[in-house]
Design a protein around this motif. Structure first.
Motif, PDB file in Angstrom:
ATOM      1  N   GLY A 122       0.839  -1.189   0.000  1.00  0.00           N
ATOM      2  CA  GLY A 122       0.000   0.000   0.000  1.00  0.00           C
ATOM      3  C   GLY A 122       0.869   1.232   0.000  1.00  0.00           C
ATOM      4  O   GLY A 122       2.095   1.156   0.195  1.00  0.00           O
ATOM      5  N   GLY A 123       0.267   2.368  -0.208  1.00  0.00           N
ATOM      6  CA  GLY A 123       1.001   3.618  -0.256  1.00  0.00           C
ATOM      7  C   GLY A 123       1.584   4.012   1.090  1.00  0.00           C
ATOM      8  O   GLY A 123       1.225   3.464   2.137  1.00  0.00           O
ATOM      9  N   VAL A 171       6.237  -6.162   4.808  1.00  0.00           N
ATOM     10  CA  VAL A 171       5.727  -4.868   4.356  1.00  0.00           C
ATOM     11  C   VAL A 171       6.658  -4.371   3.268  1.00  0.00           C
ATOM     12  O   VAL A 171       7.874  -4.272   3.476  1.00  0.00           O
ATOM     13  N   THR A 172       6.119  -4.087   2.094  1.00  0.00           N
ATOM     14  CA  THR A 172       6.981  -3.707   0.985  1.00  0.00           C
ATOM     15  C   THR A 172       6.226  -2.903  -0.058  1.00  0.00           C
ATOM     16  O   THR A 172       5.001  -3.004  -0.177  1.00  0.00           O
ATOM     17  N   HIS A 173       6.990  -2.108  -0.832  1.00  0.00           N
ATOM     18  CA  HIS A 173       6.457  -1.422  -1.999  1.00  0.00           C
ATOM     19  C   HIS A 173       6.880  -2.125  -3.285  1.00  0.00           C
ATOM     20  O   HIS A 173       6.430  -1.768  -4.359  1.00  0.00           O
ATOM     21  N   ASP A 174       7.796  -3.091  -3.171  1.00  0.00           N
ATOM     22  CA  ASP A 174       8.388  -3.674  -4.364  1.00  0.00           C
ATOM     23  C   ASP A 174       7.505  -4.791  -4.922  1.00  0.00           C
ATOM     24  O   ASP A 174       7.511  -5.919  -4.445  1.00  0.00           O
ATOM     25  N   PHE A 185      -1.488   0.541  -8.418  1.00  0.00           N
ATOM     26  CA  PHE A 185      -0.289   0.263  -7.635  1.00  0.00           C
ATOM     27  C   PHE A 185       0.749  -0.476  -8.472  1.00  0.00           C
ATOM     28  O   PHE A 185       1.935  -0.134  -8.466  1.00  0.00           O
ATOM     29  N   ILE A 186       0.310  -1.500  -9.207  1.00  0.00           N
ATOM     30  CA  ILE A 186       1.235  -2.303 -10.008  1.00  0.00           C
ATOM     31  C   ILE A 186       1.886  -1.468 -11.107  1.00  0.00           C
ATOM     32  O   ILE A 186       3.092  -1.596 -11.377  1.00  0.00           O
ATOM     33  N   HIS A 187       1.100  -0.600 -11.735  1.00  0.00           N
ATOM     34  CA  HIS A 187       1.615   0.177 -12.866  1.00  0.00           C
ATOM     35  C   HIS A 187       2.111   1.565 -12.463  1.00  0.00           C
ATOM     36  O   HIS A 187       2.458   2.370 -13.343  1.00  0.00           O
TER      37      HIS A 187
END
Length: 275
Positions: A45-46, A205-208, A247-249
């Motif tokens: 998530g952001g 927890v990650t943004h990747d 989120f993915i793009h």
């Protein structure tokens, strides 16, 4: 879509209608999720959506404002301080950017939890530390200080420290942040391999997106304190959900708006609103 596990005997961590706020600022608004035994689960998530707060709730650093947080069949809100600390010794944590003790050697960083929480003889601690360092490929760096390590190496030392006590649950707060592509791939594969070798459960927890979907069993997306999407990696890749797509793009605007809520720009420019 059902959650990853509904079998309580197979579930290590379960959050039910969990709510949390810092004073008037609401962070989590009724979170339901399961972390099965032996699985790697990503929380995405952001920034500021409550991901790290969720980790702190599971680790007992924070107490939920409402709902229940169960770990290994125990309601954290009902545990005494002594019981909570005993449970936390069965958890490992890799903090963002590693959080190594800068004045200690690599060896002493990994030995720290063993010395603090066990009565093992120094010879056995030495052998265990070298085995953990060998597992992350850094046995030869045992005498170095954190300042002598690259970012990827420091993260691997922190991972060795996180698994020093063979935890049942390992939590990672942005394990890929600031890493080059090679180090990122190495850390990702270590997370998967060590989880399976220990028979542990992992919350990451990650943004990747790209690296995570290669190693995890399930993904939860959080936005504005709620779970807005979840699924297996294949389900996430095939999802048409607007939030998942954004989120993915890495789209600037969508369900998560680019602009923070504000009055019309013209009002501010013409002096009728706040500066």
């Amino acid at each position: 879509m059902p959650r990853l596990s509904s079998n309580s005997s197979a579930t290590l961590v379960q959050l039910q209608d969990v709510r949390f706020a810092y004073g008037e600022r609401v962070i989590l608004r009724g979170i339901d999720l399961d972390i099965p035994r032996g699985k790697v689960v990503a929380i995405m998530g952001g920034s500021g959506c409550g991901k790290t707060t969720l980790l702190r709730l599971v680790g007992g650093q924070l107490r939920a404002s409402g709902g229940t947080v169960n770990v290994a069949g125990q309601d954290l809100a009902r545990l005494s301080t002594r019981e909570l600390y005993a449970l936390r010794r069965r958890m490992g944590m890799l903090f963002q950017f590693g959080a190594l003790f800068t004045d200690m050697s690599v060896f002493d960083n990994v030995a720290f939890p063993l010395r603090e929480h066990t009565d093992l003889q120094p010879e056995l601690i030495r052998d265990l530390v070298l085995m953990k360092l060998n597992a992350v490929g850094l046995r030869g760096a045992a005498t170095l200080k954190p300042a002598e390590l690259s970012g990827g190496m420091a993260r691997r030392v922190a991972l060795a420290r996180a698994i020093a006590l063979d935890p049942m649950l390992i939590m990672y707060d942005e394990p890929f942040a600031g890493l080059d592509p090679i180090s990122l791939g190495v850390i990702g594969q270590l997370i998967r391999r060590l989880n399976d070798a220990l028979g542990a459960s992992t919350i990451m927890v990650t943004h990747d997106i790209l690296e995570s979907l290669q190693i995890v069993d399930y993904v939860y997306f959080i936005s504005e304190g709620r779970i807005v999407a979840h699924g297996t990696p294949d389900e996430i890749r095939a999802s048409t959900d607007p939030f998942v797509q954004q989120f993915i793009h890495a789209e600037a605007d969508g369900p998560v708006p680019f602009h923070y809520p504000a009055e019309p720009l013209a009002h501010s420019l013409l002096g009728r609103g706040a500066a």
